[in-house]
Design an enzyme around this catalytic site. Structure first.
Site, PDB file in Angstrom:
ATOM      1  CE  LYS A 129      -3.921   1.993   2.613  1.00  0.00           C
ATOM      2  NZ  LYS A 129      -4.824   1.803   3.757  1.00  0.00           N
ATOM      3  CB  SER A 168      -8.056   3.728   2.746  1.00  0.00           C
ATOM      4  OG  SER A 168      -7.236   3.147   3.745  1.00  0.00           O
ATOM      5  CB  SER A 206      -8.356   0.820   5.637  1.00  0.00           C
ATOM      6  OG  SER A 206      -9.066   2.001   5.493  1.00  0.00           O
TER       7      SER A 206
HETATM    8  N1  GLN Z   1     -13.128   4.420   6.473  1.00  0.00           N
HETATM    9  C1  GLN Z   1     -12.414   4.758   7.652  1.00  0.00           C
HETATM   10  C2  GLN Z   1     -11.945   6.186   7.586  1.00  0.00           C
HETATM   11  O1  GLN Z   1     -12.139   6.808   6.613  1.00  0.00           O
HETATM   12  C3  GLN Z   1     -11.273   3.811   7.871  1.00  0.00           C
HETATM   13  C4  GLN Z   1     -10.035   4.151   7.147  1.00  0.00           C
HETATM   14  C5  GLN Z   1      -8.860   3.268   7.470  1.00  0.00           C
HETATM   15  O2  GLN Z   1      -8.994   2.250   8.130  1.00  0.00           O
HETATM   16  N2  GLN Z   1      -7.703   3.727   7.059  1.00  0.00           N
HETATM   17  O3  GLN Z   1     -11.387   6.710   8.488  1.00  0.00           O
END
Ligand code: GLN
Length: 482
Positions: free
Chosen positions: A79, A154, A178
């Site tokens: 990532k 994400s 995410s």
């Molecule tokens: N959707 C969540 C957020 O926007 C989780 C994001 C993540 O785990 N990086 O914060």
């Protein structure tokens, strides 16, 4: 069978046996990447030459028995919020579009030490803020199961790359779901480890008290193997925890006899897709048939999870992202007469709107007039949520729940209503607030052919229990397909 259809474990075995080389694996992955990237866009940066030269060196070491691990020679994607020395690391942002770190994250170093080959950097929501991989400065990733749908986020790039066979496994990061949510949307297996298990050194911080790096893989075995590679104490991360055992692969036994499984039915809100609810209850029944003790129970405080998470995550993000000012890293606005004007323009142009929304929310809840009312309250709720899990894990080894209330939405649907998007994180954020490990694995497909995942949560340091339960489910699922 095409090389790219192999699991990481199977590929590692073939390389060890001399039936394939690391170079064969990299070439096969790149063939796939070239074919699929125009439609999927899972990657932000690829570098075939670099991957091939890594493969040559690794192959040599495998042949001379210097590298003997089970994943030596296996290509992996990373990532793009994990620093990679000499390979640009953008965090999906204009702010870091040209940023080339001078060191690699510990997790990436460990991949290399295990002889794994980094193929490239995967697409993600900007600074890991989002649930769809649509907030990336570099454009959205598409779901390999249906290109009109998002891959989740994400870590959507990592999950789409694994699901499509562009890579054999990948690293993601999970601050509020995410890894688990995009794994569910893409039909792959993703695990968020207990906080402190994988070093965060070199992970560009979103919310430091919640962030954790974890594996995304084709199945539970690969997931455990990759976790075994990256999990280790690291003195460079002050929140890293030395653990007694790191032998996660040993948990892969098809035996549910001693597992106590709780299903928090009060958590199955109105917004939960009935097909997903059915899938979770079926998974519970199956574990029961395999000898587990399965019971429904009431999980308290679930109403407070989303609000506490968004207050804490945004507060930490607003502080972490203060470092991007046009001086230290990355983008700097050209215009700007004075220093503060340069700061302002750099941040206005460098960040996208979702990131700005979080910075504003975070600055607000930390401001002197509102700190007690919001930030402190959220911390108190977080402590109570942890206590509630302590209570529950006295009775159960794993909690079985959905990973997300819906299957992957269509591209363009979620960003219209950010609040609705935040609410869709309901099944994942509590684990981050409490530091717990969680795994999401594919269970079935809905009527339209989109993957449905189920999630298993465990108590802190109990990755083996969730891996074991996941393995039992996976083995039965595979048999029912035959
Ligand atoms: N959707 C969540 C957020 O926007 C989780 C994001 C993540 O785990 N990086 O914060």
């Amino acid at each position: 069978m095409e090389i790219t259809e192999l699991t990481a474990a199977a590929l590692g075995k073939k390389i060890k046996a001399g039936e394939l080389t690391a170079e064969d694996a990299v070439r096969a992955s790149y063939e796939k990447i070239r074919r699929l990237e125009p439609v999927l866009h899972s990657f932000i940066t690829i570098d075939e030459e670099n991957a091939l030269s890594q493969a040559k060196a690794v192959q040599h070491k495998i042949e001379s028995k210097e590298l003997t691990g089970p994943l030596a020679g296996v290509p992996v994607a990373v990532k793009d919020n994990l620093c990679t020395e000499g390979m640009r690391t953008t965090c999906g942002s204009n702010m870091l579009k040209q940023f080339e770190p001078c060191y690699s994250a510990t997790a990436v170093e460990r991949l290399k030490e295990a002889g794994m080959i980094v193929l490239g950097k995967t697409n993600m929501d900007e600074f890991a803020m989002g649930s769809t991989t649509e907030t990336s400065y570099f454009g959205a990733t598409h779901n390999p199961w249906n290109l009109a749908h998002v891959p989740g986020g994400s870590s959507g790039g990592s999950c789409a790359a694994v699901a499509s066979g562009e890579c054999f496994c990948a690293l993601g990061s999970d601050t509020g779901g995410s890894i688990r949510q995009p794994s569910a949307f893409c039909g792959v297996t993703g695990l968020k480890p207990t906080y402190g298990t994988v070093s965060r050194y070199g992970l560009i911080a979103y919310a430091s008290s919640l962030d954790q790096i974890g594996p995304v893989a084709k199945d539970v075995t690969d997931c455990a193997m990759l976790l075994e590679v990256i999990a280790a104490y690291d003195s460079k991360d002050s929140t890293s925890i030395p653990r007694e055992h790191y032998d996660f692969i040993r948990a892969l036994q098809e035996d549910a006899a001693h597992l106590r499984v709780g299903i928090p039915v009060n958590y199955f809100y109105k917004g939960l897709d009935p097909e997903i609810k059915k899938a979770v209850l079926e998974a519970g029944e199956l574990l029961g048939k395999k000898g587990a003790f399965v019971e429904e129970f009431q999980l308290g405080l679930t109403d407070y999870a989303i609000s506490s998470y968004y207050v804490i995550a945004s507060a930490e993000a607003s502080s972490n992202l203060a470092r991007f000012d046009g001086v230290k890293y990355g983008y700097r606005a050209k215009e700007g007469e004075t220093l503060s004007e340069m700061y302002r323009k750099t941040r206005a142009q460098g960040f996208g709107s979702e990131v700005k929304r979080r910075i504003m929310l975070g600055s607000f809840v930390l401001s002197s007039g509102y700190y007690d009312a919001y930030y402190l309250k959220a911390l108190q709720a977080r402590a109570l949520i942890k206590q509630e899990f302590d209570r529950v894990f006295a009775s159960y080894d794993v909690i079985l729940s959905p990973a997300a209330p819906t299957v992957a939405p269509k591209l363009g649907e979620s960003l219209k209503d950010p609040m609705q998007m935040y609410l869709s994180d309901i099944y994942t954020v509590s684990a981050n607030l409490a530091g717990l490990p969680g795994i999401s694995l594919p269970w079935k497909q809905n009527a339209k052919g989109l993957p449905i995942g189920v999630q298993l949560l465990g108590d802190c340091f109990q990755e083996k229990k969730i891996l074991q339960a996941a393995y039992v489910l996976e083995q039965s699922r595979n048999r029912s397909k035959d």
